[in-house]
Scaffold this active site. Structure first.
Site, PDB file in Angstrom:
ATOM      1  N   LYS A  82       0.851  -1.193   0.000  1.00  0.00           N
ATOM      2  CA  LYS A  82       0.000   0.000   0.000  1.00  0.00           C
ATOM      3  C   LYS A  82       0.888   1.245   0.000  1.00  0.00           C
ATOM      4  CE  LYS A  82      -3.891   1.795   2.803  1.00  0.00           C
ATOM      5  NZ  LYS A  82      -4.658   1.573   4.050  1.00  0.00           N
ATOM      6  N   SER A 157      -9.532   1.451   3.093  1.00  0.00           N
ATOM      7  CA  SER A 157      -8.738   2.246   2.187  1.00  0.00           C
ATOM      8  C   SER A 157      -7.665   1.455   1.434  1.00  0.00           C
ATOM      9  CB  SER A 157      -8.061   3.383   2.961  1.00  0.00           C
ATOM     10  OG  SER A 157      -7.156   2.863   3.915  1.00  0.00           O
ATOM     11  N   SER A 181      -9.511  -0.742   7.288  1.00  0.00           N
ATOM     12  CA  SER A 181      -8.963  -0.595   5.935  1.00  0.00           C
ATOM     13  C   SER A 181      -8.294  -1.815   5.331  1.00  0.00           C
ATOM     14  CB  SER A 181      -7.987   0.579   5.905  1.00  0.00           C
ATOM     15  OG  SER A 181      -8.725   1.758   5.736  1.00  0.00           O
TER      16      SER A 181
HETATM   17  N1  GLN Z   1     -13.109   3.831   6.779  1.00  0.00           N
HETATM   18  C1  GLN Z   1     -12.121   4.153   7.766  1.00  0.00           C
HETATM   19  C2  GLN Z   1     -11.875   5.637   7.748  1.00  0.00           C
HETATM   20  O1  GLN Z   1     -12.191   6.263   6.777  1.00  0.00           O
HETATM   21  C3  GLN Z   1     -10.912   3.368   7.435  1.00  0.00           C
HETATM   22  C4  GLN Z   1      -9.623   3.937   7.829  1.00  0.00           C
HETATM   23  C5  GLN Z   1      -8.481   2.985   7.821  1.00  0.00           C
HETATM   24  O2  GLN Z   1      -8.606   1.882   8.349  1.00  0.00           O
HETATM   25  N2  GLN Z   1      -7.371   3.447   7.300  1.00  0.00           N
HETATM   26  O3  GLN Z   1     -11.390   6.192   8.698  1.00  0.00           O
END
Ligand code: GLN
Length: 493
Positions: A82, A157, A181
């Site tokens: 990532k 994400s 995420s």
């Molecule tokens: N949906 C979560 C957010 O927007 C996911 C964030 C993450 O795990 N990086 O904060």
């Protein structure tokens, strides 16, 4: 290897056996992945950077290490990371304009560990800008598409990583999970994703989002593969003060045990109305299968679950507002001071204009929300209060886990949604995290395991374990995976 199967479709387990028996080389494996990226990534858009030359060099080195007699399950295995994980010499953007051309001077610890183990870095994957989101639509470089249906999101994400694994562009990928995420995109793309216990794998070299819940972890084709990666990553790191001094992990042994006598808790607050029928059915069938395999189910209650989203969306923006302060247009990254037409009059001008142009709308939204929640006068009412409720959530989950070996819940109330369907409504997008914020706020390990399909799109179930007991998640997930065929289903691209 079955006829017609390509090298890039192999699991780590299969590929490492073939590498060891000298049936294939890492260079061949790496070339197969690079060819697959060329073939399908124009449609999927999972990768932001592909480092072909460097990858082939690393693959050659891995082959040489094997030729000298070195062994290792990740030696010569190609993977993607990532793009919020620092990689020395290879661009790291966090999918933000503010870091568009940023090249880190060092490797994140997780990358370093994979390098030492001989894994081959193919490139970097798309994400929601700074990992803020649940769909990978918040990327400054455009959305990633779900390989099962290109009109849908891959989740987020870590959407690029999950889509790449599902489309066989690599043998595995790294993601980060702050509030779902890794788990959300793994579930939307029909593969396995582990969020380790907070402190289990090092955060050193991650571009920080919410330092109190960020954790890097594996995204893989099978639960067993995820355990192989975790075995390499999960160690204390002197560069991360929050990484825990946990003894050597024993995932390899754990995974071989059956499920007889295990108790799994079903938190009733996670089985609410509003869950899509197809998702509910898939989860119910998984529960039946696990019962057949010897597990016993008990209903438990986590009454503070309803506060998960509000608490998460106060704590996260608060930490985000602080963590993003370092991008000021001076130290590194995009700077308006280099733009001759920007007419800078003061230091403040440089900050404001660089940040104004460099950050996307979601990052700005979180900076504003967090700054508000932390400001004098509101701190007690929002941030402090949220931290108190967070402790309640943690205590409640720990207590429930005293009675059972792990908890089972859905990952999401529905399957992957259409690109653009929810992006206009940030609040709706925040609600996507309804089943994943609990484990994040409590710092508990949680895994997403594929458990069926709804309207042709994959469904994932979540197993949440006790602190530092990733082993039980691998054990249950692996037994379930072996007894079902979901992990073998592939999208047609
Ligand atoms: N949906 C979560 C957010 O927007 C996911 C964030 C993450 O795990 N990086 O904060």
């Amino acid at each position: 290897m079955p006829k017609g199967q390509e090298l890039n479709e192999l699991t780590i387990k299969e590929a490492s056996k073939m590498l060891e028996n000298k049936k294939i080389t890492s260079v061949e494996l790496t070339k197969a992945c690079l060819a697959r990226i060329k073939e399908v990534d124009e449609k999927v858009k999972a990768c932001l950077t592909v480092c072909e030359k460097e990858a082939l060099l690393e693959a050659k080195k891995a082959d040489e290490r094997r030729a000298k007699g070195e062994k290792g399950e990740l030696l010569g295995i190609p993977y993607l990371a990532k793009d919020n994980i620092l990689t020395k010499g290879v661009r790291t953007t966090a999918s933000s304009k503010i870091l568009e051309n940023y090249i880190a001077p060092f490797d994140a610890t997780v990358i370093k560990r994979l390098r030492e183990a001989g894994a081959v870095l193919l490139g970097k994957t798309n994400l929601d800008e700074f990992a803020h989101g649940a769909s990978t639509e918040n990327s400054a470089f455009g959305p990633t598409h779900n390989p099962w249906d290109l009109t849908r999101v891959p989740g987020g994400s870590s959407g690029g990583s999950a889509a790449a694994v599902a489309a066989d562009m690599c043998l595995f990928a790294l993601g980060t999970d702050t509030g779902g995420s890794i788990r959300c995109p793994a579930s939307f793309c029909g593969i396995t994703g582990l969020k380790p216990t907070y402190g289990r794998s090092s955060r050193f070299g991650l571009i920080a989002m919410t330092s109190s819940t960020d954790v890097p972890g594996p995204i893989a084709k099978t639960v067993e593969d995820a355990s192989i990666i975790a075995k390499v990553l999960d160690r204390q790191d002197k560069y991360d003060a929050t990484s825990a001094p946990v003894e050597k992990n024993t995932y390899e042994k754990e995974i071989t045990k059956d499920l007889q006598g295990l108790k799994i808790g079903l938190p009733k607050e996670y089985f609410i109305s509003g869950i899509e029928k197809g998702v509910e059915d898939a989860i119910q069938k998984a529960i039946e299968k696990l019962k057949e395999l010897g597990a016993e189910f008990i209903e438990v209650s986590l009454p503070h679950t309803k506060y998960g989203i509000p608490v998460y969306y106060i704590i996260t923006p608060s930490e985000v507002s602080s963590n993003l302060a370092r991008f000021d247009g001076i130290k590194y990254g995009y700077s308006e001071s280099k733009n001759p037409e920007a007419h800078m009059h003061s230091l403040y001008d440089i900050y404001a204009k660089s940040r104004g142009k460099g950050f996307g709308p979601e990052a700005k939204r979180r900076i504003m929300l967090g700054t508000y929640a932390l400001s004098a006068g509101y701190y007690d009412a929002y941030y402090l209060q949220a931290q108190k409720v967070r402790t309640k959530i943690k205590e409640e989950m720990d207590k429930a886990l005293e009675k059972v070996d792990c908890l089972l819940t859905p990952i999401s109330p529905h399957v992957a949604f259409k690109i653009g369907e929810q992006s206009a409504d940030p609040l709706k997008m925040y609600l996507e995290d309804i089943f994943v914020t609990g484990a994040s706020l409590a710092g508990l390990p949680a895994i997403s395991v594929p458990c069926g399909f709804d309207n042709g799109m994959p469904v994932g179930m979540q197993l949440i374990g006790k602190r530092f007991d990733e082993g039980i998640l691998f054990r249950i997930g692996h037994n379930y995976g072996q007894a079902t065929n979901w992990r073998k289903m592939k999208p047609k691209l």
